[in-house]
Write an enzyme that holds these catalytic residues in place. Sequence first.
Site, PDB file in Angstrom:
ATOM      1  N   CYS A  32       0.421  -1.533  -0.409  1.00  0.00           N
ATOM      2  CA  CYS A  32      -0.162  -0.346   0.272  1.00  0.00           C
ATOM      3  C   CYS A  32       1.031   1.924  -0.308  1.00  0.00           C
ATOM      4  O   CYS A  32       0.507   2.575  -0.186  1.00  0.00           O
ATOM      5  CB  CYS A  32      -0.750  -0.045   1.208  1.00  0.00           C
ATOM      6  SG  CYS A  32      -2.416  -0.948   1.363  1.00  0.00           S
TER       7      CYS A  32
HETATM    8  N1  COA Z   1     -20.283  -9.137   7.221  1.00  0.00           N
HETATM    9  C1  COA Z   1     -20.655  -9.197   8.628  1.00  0.00           C
HETATM   10  N2  COA Z   1     -19.913  -9.957   9.844  1.00  0.00           N
HETATM   11  C2  COA Z   1     -18.561 -10.165   9.598  1.00  0.00           C
HETATM   12  C3  COA Z   1     -18.379  -9.843   9.070  1.00  0.00           C
HETATM   13  C4  COA Z   1     -19.250  -9.794   7.220  1.00  0.00           C
HETATM   14  N3  COA Z   1     -18.462  -9.669   6.063  1.00  0.00           N
HETATM   15  N4  COA Z   1     -16.860  -9.673   8.351  1.00  0.00           N
HETATM   16  C5  COA Z   1     -16.562 -10.081   9.605  1.00  0.00           C
HETATM   17  N5  COA Z   1     -17.734 -10.348  10.841  1.00  0.00           N
HETATM   18  C6  COA Z   1     -17.819 -10.110  11.789  1.00  0.00           C
HETATM   19  C7  COA Z   1     -16.687 -11.020  12.102  1.00  0.00           C
HETATM   20  O1  COA Z   1     -16.886 -12.566  12.061  1.00  0.00           O
HETATM   21  C8  COA Z   1     -16.638 -10.544  14.323  1.00  0.00           C
HETATM   22  O2  COA Z   1     -18.124 -11.580  14.533  1.00  0.00           O
HETATM   23  P1  COA Z   1     -17.774 -11.965  16.146  1.00  0.00           P
HETATM   24  O3  COA Z   1     -17.666 -10.953  16.829  1.00  0.00           O
HETATM   25  O4  COA Z   1     -18.651 -12.957  16.265  1.00  0.00           O
HETATM   26  O5  COA Z   1     -15.873 -13.139  16.204  1.00  0.00           O
HETATM   27  C9  COA Z   1     -17.370  -9.271  14.104  1.00  0.00           C
HETATM   28  O6  COA Z   1     -18.024 -10.034  12.641  1.00  0.00           O
HETATM   29  C10 COA Z   1     -16.379  -8.165  14.028  1.00  0.00           C
HETATM   30  O7  COA Z   1     -14.918  -8.592  13.482  1.00  0.00           O
HETATM   31  P2  COA Z   1     -13.841  -7.487  12.910  1.00  0.00           P
HETATM   32  O8  COA Z   1     -12.650  -8.690  11.702  1.00  0.00           O
HETATM   33  O9  COA Z   1     -13.075  -7.862  14.091  1.00  0.00           O
HETATM   34  O10 COA Z   1     -14.358  -6.295  12.491  1.00  0.00           O
HETATM   35  P3  COA Z   1     -13.820  -5.188  12.697  1.00  0.00           P
HETATM   36  O11 COA Z   1     -14.280  -4.664  13.318  1.00  0.00           O
HETATM   37  O12 COA Z   1     -11.861  -5.358  13.199  1.00  0.00           O
HETATM   38  O13 COA Z   1     -13.241  -4.603  11.095  1.00  0.00           O
HETATM   39  C11 COA Z   1     -11.418  -3.964   9.152  1.00  0.00           C
HETATM   40  C12 COA Z   1     -13.063  -5.543   9.745  1.00  0.00           C
HETATM   41  C13 COA Z   1     -10.884  -5.583   8.418  1.00  0.00           C
HETATM   42  C14 COA Z   1     -12.633  -3.486   9.033  1.00  0.00           C
HETATM   43  C15 COA Z   1     -10.746  -4.013  10.526  1.00  0.00           C
HETATM   44  O14 COA Z   1     -10.427  -4.224  11.116  1.00  0.00           O
HETATM   45  C16 COA Z   1      -9.664  -3.026   9.294  1.00  0.00           C
HETATM   46  O15 COA Z   1     -10.234  -2.448   8.464  1.00  0.00           O
HETATM   47  N6  COA Z   1      -8.300  -3.475  10.037  1.00  0.00           N
HETATM   48  C17 COA Z   1      -7.499  -2.551   8.805  1.00  0.00           C
HETATM   49  C18 COA Z   1      -7.430  -2.603   7.456  1.00  0.00           C
HETATM   50  C19 COA Z   1      -6.175  -2.362   6.658  1.00  0.00           C
HETATM   51  O16 COA Z   1      -5.892  -1.230   6.840  1.00  0.00           O
HETATM   52  N7  COA Z   1      -5.486  -3.182   6.393  1.00  0.00           N
HETATM   53  C20 COA Z   1      -4.841  -2.852   5.260  1.00  0.00           C
HETATM   54  C21 COA Z   1      -5.138  -3.392   4.470  1.00  0.00           C
HETATM   55  S1  COA Z   1      -3.317  -2.887   2.529  1.00  0.00           S
END
Ligand code: COA
Length: 372
Positions: A156
């Site tokens: 990125c």
């Molecule tokens: N729809 C519904 N529920 C979902 C889901 C979806 N598409 N994806 C995950 N969930 C659920 C998970 O299973 C989890 O359930 P649980 O609490 O029962 O275990 C819950 O939602 C929370 O998931 P989590 O992965 O902890 O969500 P989050 O709030 O951390 O958001 C991201 C996920 C990826 C958006 C976030 O972590 C993020 O942006 N991280 C940084 C990403 C980044 O910058 N990456 C760089 C890439 S280059």
Amino acid sequence: MHNVAITGTGVFTPKHRITNDELVVAFNAHADLFNAQHADAIVAGTVDAKPHSSADFIFAASGIEQRYVLDRDGILDPARMYPHLPARPDDAPGYMAEIGVDAAQKALAAAGLHASDIDLVICAASNMERAYPAVGVEIQQLLGAGGFAFDMNVACSSATFGIQTATDMIRAGSIRRAIVVNPEICSAHLEWRDRDCHFIFGDVATATVLERDEDLTAPHFKVKSTRCATQFSNNIRNNNGFLRRTHNQMDDRRDMQFMQNGRRVFKEVLPLVSQHIADHMADAGIQASDLKRLWLHQANKTMNDYIGKKVLGRVPDAGEQPNILQDYANTSSAGSIIAFSQNSDDLVVGDTGLICSFGAGYSVGSVIVERG
Ligand code: COA
């Protein structure tokens, strides 16, 4: 030593768009299909059932509303779930070169330059279409640019690392003008069958023209200072690579696409980026009150809100820290450049802003610019 300026940027936006609702309908149909196909194994407890995705979750967790992609049909086919980009003969332009050239031509037009004025092309992106020849050299040839070209990959952060590389070469005098091109076909390395990440990425290409800050009459951005940093982490990883055949791993494996521990990334990258920007600003003699605009990496709205507040010491006013991720999703290295390209024309001479990207590696790159 020469001073350096950004004199043009360009953005290629694919014509196909997928909204969160459309994405979730396809994912849920795929999950139902998967669960029916693996019904016995799910009952026996040897395979986990795939839960449904939710458009409300996607928007709340990321701020993303839609994404642009090179191919919609393959991604939205529940029996396929990845784009269909037909193989091209070796004498036809590759996909990355094609979209990179479109962005580059727009950036050259914005700079009022011809391709022949350019003596360095850097193709900086989070994945390369092939091992060799370098995509950058193909872009150089298709554009009609002179000099030399190469590829670089810092995930990125590829665009800001590319800008620092080009800036340093122009400063030192080895080249006069460069174009940094970021063709990001993220749809091809995203795992659309995993609800934890299927909403994250989109496709786009960006380009940035840099040249000596000499006799420039049109509005431009002086590159005041650049800074790059890396720190190894496995929390964003893709194991696909040229050793794959030697590992006997040619099967359809989850780890051959984008994988991340999103929560860990969120927690670890925020302090890293905030400190990086604070140190860069301090060393460049820039106060928070000097900053008119922040063009941040476009991965997650909550992350950007946090960084904006940390850097400015207050909640950014509307427009001070523009996000484009609601429209484009995460476009890897291109995100901060789209934000910059689409939200910088209104700055006036003397205004200072900061471009910052961050991601896998971990990597973080920042560029302090001043309107000239
Ligand atoms: N729809 C519904 N529920 C979902 C889901 C979806 N598409 N994806 C995950 N969930 C659920 C998970 O299973 C989890 O359930 P649980 O609490 O029962 O275990 C819950 O939602 C929370 O998931 P989590 O992965 O902890 O969500 P989050 O709030 O951390 O958001 C991201 C996920 C990826 C958006 C976030 O972590 C993020 O942006 N991280 C940084 C990403 C980044 O910058 N990456 C760089 C890439 S280059």
